[in-house]
Design an enzyme around this catalytic site. Structure first.
Site, PDB file in Angstrom:
ATOM      1  N   HIS A  45      -6.488   7.116  12.573  1.00 52.75           N
ATOM      2  CA  HIS A  45      -6.061   5.695  12.573  1.00 52.75           C
ATOM      3  C   HIS A  45      -4.524   5.453  11.994  1.00 52.75           C
ATOM      4  O   HIS A  45      -4.132   4.538  11.422  1.00 52.75           O
ATOM      5  CB  HIS A  45      -6.905   5.129  11.232  1.00 52.75           C
ATOM      6  CG  HIS A  45      -8.249   5.052  11.484  1.00 52.75           C
ATOM      7  ND1 HIS A  45      -9.286   4.606  10.753  1.00 52.75           N
ATOM      8  CD2 HIS A  45      -8.703   5.017  12.756  1.00 52.75           C
ATOM      9  CE1 HIS A  45     -10.369   4.603  11.447  1.00 52.75           C
ATOM     10  NE2 HIS A  45     -10.302   4.886  12.704  1.00 52.75           N
ATOM     11  N   CYS A  79      10.155   1.399  22.576  1.00 47.86           N
ATOM     12  CA  CYS A  79      10.239   2.832  22.950  1.00 47.86           C
ATOM     13  C   CYS A  79       9.168   3.726  22.539  1.00 47.86           C
ATOM     14  O   CYS A  79       8.947   4.830  22.960  1.00 47.86           O
ATOM     15  CB  CYS A  79      11.672   3.352  22.630  1.00 47.86           C
ATOM     16  SG  CYS A  79      11.871   3.907  21.009  1.00 47.86           S
ATOM     17  N   ALA A  83     -16.746  12.551  -4.801  1.00 45.59           N
ATOM     18  CA  ALA A  83     -16.172  13.744  -4.070  1.00 45.59           C
ATOM     19  C   ALA A  83     -15.501  14.955  -4.852  1.00 45.59           C
ATOM     20  O   ALA A  83     -15.595  15.868  -4.359  1.00 45.59           O
ATOM     21  CB  ALA A  83     -15.081  13.046  -2.992  1.00 45.59           C
ATOM     22  N   ARG A 129       0.851  -1.205   0.049  1.00 40.63           N
ATOM     23  CA  ARG A 129       0.019   0.052   0.024  1.00 40.63           C
ATOM     24  C   ARG A 129       1.228   1.107  -0.007  1.00 40.63           C
ATOM     25  O   ARG A 129       0.630   2.381  -0.687  1.00 40.63           O
ATOM     26  CB  ARG A 129      -0.912   0.233   1.286  1.00 40.63           C
ATOM     27  CG  ARG A 129      -1.942  -0.969   1.215  1.00 40.63           C
ATOM     28  CD  ARG A 129      -2.905  -1.029   2.253  1.00 40.63           C
ATOM     29  NE  ARG A 129      -3.711   0.248   2.397  1.00 40.63           N
ATOM     30  CZ  ARG A 129      -4.364   0.599   3.398  1.00 40.63           C
ATOM     31  NH1 ARG A 129      -4.324  -0.376   4.558  1.00 40.63           N
ATOM     32  NH2 ARG A 129      -5.123   1.633   3.401  1.00 40.63           N
ATOM     33  N   ASN A 168     -21.156  11.786   0.204  1.00 38.10           N
ATOM     34  CA  ASN A 168     -20.512  10.418  -0.018  1.00 38.10           C
ATOM     35  C   ASN A 168     -20.914  10.047  -1.260  1.00 38.10           C
ATOM     36  O   ASN A 168     -22.124  10.650  -2.077  1.00 38.10           O
ATOM     37  CB  ASN A 168     -21.090   9.427   1.143  1.00 38.10           C
ATOM     38  CG  ASN A 168     -20.208   8.174   1.296  1.00 38.10           C
ATOM     39  OD1 ASN A 168     -19.097   8.335   1.379  1.00 38.10           O
ATOM     40  ND2 ASN A 168     -20.933   6.934   1.180  1.00 38.10           N
ATOM     41  N   GLU A 189     -22.932   7.199  -1.802  1.00 37.16           N
ATOM     42  CA  GLU A 189     -24.209   6.693  -1.593  1.00 37.16           C
ATOM     43  C   GLU A 189     -24.462   6.814  -0.025  1.00 37.16           C
ATOM     44  O   GLU A 189     -23.369   7.050   0.554  1.00 37.16           O
ATOM     45  CB  GLU A 189     -24.409   5.148  -1.739  1.00 37.16           C
ATOM     46  CG  GLU A 189     -23.665   4.146  -1.226  1.00 37.16           C
ATOM     47  CD  GLU A 189     -22.205   3.332  -1.744  1.00 37.16           C
ATOM     48  OE1 GLU A 189     -22.598   3.033  -2.834  1.00 37.16           O
ATOM     49  OE2 GLU A 189     -21.651   3.064  -1.153  1.00 37.16           O
ATOM     50  N   GLY A 196     -17.032  10.752   2.365  1.00 34.52           N
ATOM     51  CA  GLY A 196     -16.255   9.416   1.777  1.00 34.52           C
ATOM     52  C   GLY A 196     -16.201   8.344   2.757  1.00 34.52           C
ATOM     53  O   GLY A 196     -15.163   7.569   2.558  1.00 34.52           O
TER      54      GLY A 196
HETATM   55  N1  APR Z   1     -16.563   9.914  -3.832  1.00 31.85           N
HETATM   56  C1  APR Z   1     -17.337   9.831  -2.600  1.00 31.85           C
HETATM   57  N2  APR Z   1     -17.462   8.944  -1.941  1.00 31.85           N
HETATM   58  C2  APR Z   1     -16.975   7.524  -2.301  1.00 31.85           C
HETATM   59  C3  APR Z   1     -16.481   7.517  -3.667  1.00 31.85           C
HETATM   60  C4  APR Z   1     -16.239   8.945  -4.219  1.00 31.85           C
HETATM   61  N3  APR Z   1     -15.708   8.915  -5.574  1.00 31.85           N
HETATM   62  N4  APR Z   1     -16.096   6.225  -3.854  1.00 31.85           N
HETATM   63  C5  APR Z   1     -16.440   5.592  -2.773  1.00 31.85           C
HETATM   64  N5  APR Z   1     -17.034   6.214  -1.934  1.00 31.85           N
HETATM   65  C6  APR Z   1     -17.730   6.128  -0.617  1.00 31.85           C
HETATM   66  C7  APR Z   1     -18.289   4.710  -0.608  1.00 31.85           C
HETATM   67  O1  APR Z   1     -19.782   4.842  -0.961  1.00 31.85           O
HETATM   68  C8  APR Z   1     -18.356   4.224   0.770  1.00 31.85           C
HETATM   69  O2  APR Z   1     -19.341   4.747   1.644  1.00 31.85           O
HETATM   70  O3  APR Z   1     -16.678   5.983   0.372  1.00 31.85           O
HETATM   71  C9  APR Z   1     -17.106   4.975   1.390  1.00 31.85           C
HETATM   72  C10 APR Z   1     -15.858   4.270   1.728  1.00 31.85           C
HETATM   73  O4  APR Z   1     -16.286   3.429   2.783  1.00 31.85           O
HETATM   74  P1  APR Z   1     -15.207   2.365   3.538  1.00 31.85           P
HETATM   75  O5  APR Z   1     -14.532   1.555   2.316  1.00 31.85           O
HETATM   76  O6  APR Z   1     -15.655   1.375   4.458  1.00 31.85           O
HETATM   77  O7  APR Z   1     -14.018   3.067   3.912  1.00 31.85           O
HETATM   78  P2  APR Z   1     -13.997   3.816   5.190  1.00 31.85           P
HETATM   79  O8  APR Z   1     -15.453   4.348   5.535  1.00 31.85           O
HETATM   80  O9  APR Z   1     -13.030   5.069   5.447  1.00 31.85           O
HETATM   81  O10 APR Z   1     -13.492   2.840   6.374  1.00 31.85           O
HETATM   82  C11 APR Z   1     -13.162   3.261   7.489  1.00 31.85           C
HETATM   83  O11 APR Z   1     -12.396   1.046   8.168  1.00 31.85           O
HETATM   84  O12 APR Z   1     -11.116  -0.627   7.530  1.00 31.85           O
HETATM   85  C12 APR Z   1     -11.145   0.372   8.493  1.00 31.85           C
HETATM   86  O13 APR Z   1      -9.083   1.438   9.031  1.00 31.85           O
HETATM   87  C13 APR Z   1      -9.948   1.286   7.865  1.00 31.85           C
HETATM   88  O14 APR Z   1      -9.948   3.753   8.056  1.00 31.85           O
HETATM   89  C14 APR Z   1     -11.151   2.756   7.668  1.00 31.85           C
HETATM   90  C15 APR Z   1     -12.166   2.430   8.146  1.00 31.85           C
END
Ligand code: APR
Length: 238
Positions: free
Chosen positions: A112, A123, A223, A60, A205, A207, A179
């Site tokens: 995170h 340490c 976004a 990553r 978001n 959705e 997002g």
């Molecule tokens: N623009 C806006 N939103 C978007 C886009 C986009 N182009 N593409 C995807 N998304 C939205 C999706 O609809 C989804 O709801 O981004 C969100 C991503 O959700 P996750 O994949 O669950 O990511 P996140 O919410 O950041 O996860 C939270 O979970 O796994 C742990 O530590 C990890 O920080 C992470 C935490």
């Protein structure tokens, strides 16, 4: 009605970096469809197989450092809001990439952790890293061998700077979630904290998230379109 002196707290998740080419976690094709989070994002997984965990984060990190991975218009708009909004703007991100920093955001909390940092398990010293990390690495501060881990908060560990985040939520007039799927606490609970303190709450978001019904306002779409338009709306209030 928002006043220019008001404090704004913004929470971002993986969705804001999606259009920069970084994967989300729970969308189709997301990270957790390819690897079990129990194996690479828990202390137990690291204890079981540290090499696998280092390989996961090294991949990553290499992906993040590729030339074509850059901040997008949404990251840029949030950095502009911090510069041009008269009141304080605190950006809390669940993301471990550095795209908010590269876009110019400064008042930023990585709750995170950060992919470009490593931490000594003995340490606690934190160092910047861009190369691969391995179990052979030793700590430049205390010399402990094989104790360097990614400076990333795993499931079951305490997110960073929570007191400062709750202090800001308690005094914010506007809370904006961008997002994130609203699946992971404590971040998914920030909207309730903000509401209790009288903040207006907005979700941007692709959705509806798990917590969509908790938001006063919802704006759905990519976004890179929705965030700059929302920032323009805010700056017109000055
Ligand atoms: N623009 C806006 N939103 C978007 C886009 C986009 N182009 N593409 C995807 N998304 C939205 C999706 O609809 C989804 O709801 O981004 C969100 C991503 O959700 P996750 O994949 O669950 O990511 P996140 O919410 O950041 O996860 C939270 O979970 O796994 C742990 O530590 C990890 O920080 C992470 C935490």
């Amino acid at each position: 009605m928002l006043k220019p002196s008001d404090r704004i707290v913004i929470l971002t998740g993986a969705g804001i970096s999606k259009e920069s080419g970084l994967d989300t976690f729970r969308c189709a094709g997301g990270v957790w469809e390819r690897v079990r989070l129990e194996d690479v994002a828990t202390p137990e997984g690291y204890a079981r197989d540290p090499d696998m965990v280092h390989r996961f984060y090294n991949d990553r990190r290499r992906g993040l450092l590729q030339a074509d991975v850059r901040p997008n218009a949404a990251h840029d708009a949030l950095a502009r809001l911090e510069r041009e909004w008269p009141g304080e703007v605190l950006l809390v991100t669940q993301n471990i990439d550095d795209l908010h920093e590269r876009a110019g955001s400064r008042n930023l909390i990585h709750m995170h952790g950060e992919l470009l940092k490593a931490r000594c398990g003995v340490c606690g010293a934190i160092t910047e890293i861009r190369a691969d990390l391995s179990v052979e690495d030793d700590c430049a501060d205390c010399g402990a061998v094989a104790e360097m881990r990614p400076h990333v908060v795993w499931f079951g560990e305490m997110p960073l700077e929570m007191e400062r985040i709750y202090q800001n939520l308690a005094t914010s007039a506007l809370f904006v979630s961008i997002g994130t799927s609203g699946n992971v606490y404590p971040a998914a609970g920030f909207v309730q904290e903000a509401r209790i303190n009288g903040a207006h709450t907005v979700e941007l978001n692709l959705e509806p998230s798990e917590g969509a019904t908790l938001f006063d306002e919802k704006i759905y779409g990519p976004a890179t379109g929705a965030v700059p338009a929302f920032v323009e709306r805010l700056l017109a209030l000055r």
